[in-house]
Enzyme design. Structure first.
Site: not given
Length: 154
Positions: A56, A58, A83, A85, A88
């Protein structure tokens, strides 16, 4: 929580990463790790590009930051276009990030309450560019979006 004057500047780094990810055929989510007013690393969602379950935005930024002393991450702010998950969020909690700045959470509400419950400052900028980027992506790639968030195709 209130934003700072630099938040838009550093969110722009994450947005540029999100655009890069989309131009590579991936998911337009980007992130940047900032420590003491400097970008330590940035990254973007590379699940498609790498055939990965965990890259992802991040986690890719963390990968790009490499090994750092714990004190570095404990002073860091994570900037993310969407936002985060639970995966992350867990990584940010593991490394004790003090602050997370989110581009938008209208498209997807991640684990913001979990971050707050661990004392992390969470700032949501509700950035229209982040929102529009995700809306266009979901319209064009609904199957890929559902895969990214662990949902069955509807």
């Amino acid at each position: 929580m209130p934003s700072t004057p630099d938040d838009k500047k550093f969110l722009a780094v994450a947005i540029a990463e999100a655009r890069k990810g989309r131009s590579e055929g991936g998911i337009p989510i980007g992130a940047a790790i900032v420590v003491e007013g400097k970008v330590l690393a940035s990254g973007h969602n590379r699940r498609v590009q790498h055939g990965s379950a965990i890259h992802h935005g991040e986690t890719n930024a963390l990968e790009n930051a490499g090994r750092q002393p714990a004190a570095v991450y404990q002073q860091a702010t994570m900037y993310t276009t969407l936002s985060p998950c639970h995966m992350c969020t867990g990584a940010m909690l593991l490394y004790k990030f003090k602050r997370v700045v989110i581009g938008e959470n209208r498209t997807f509400m991640g684990a913001e309450d979990l971050l707050r419950s661990h004392g992390v400052e969470v700032v949501v900028l509700d950035d229209d560019e982040c929102y529009q980027m995700m809306q266009e992506f979901i319209r064009d790639e609904p199957t890929l979006w559902n895969e990214d968030i662990g949902e069955e195709d509807k």
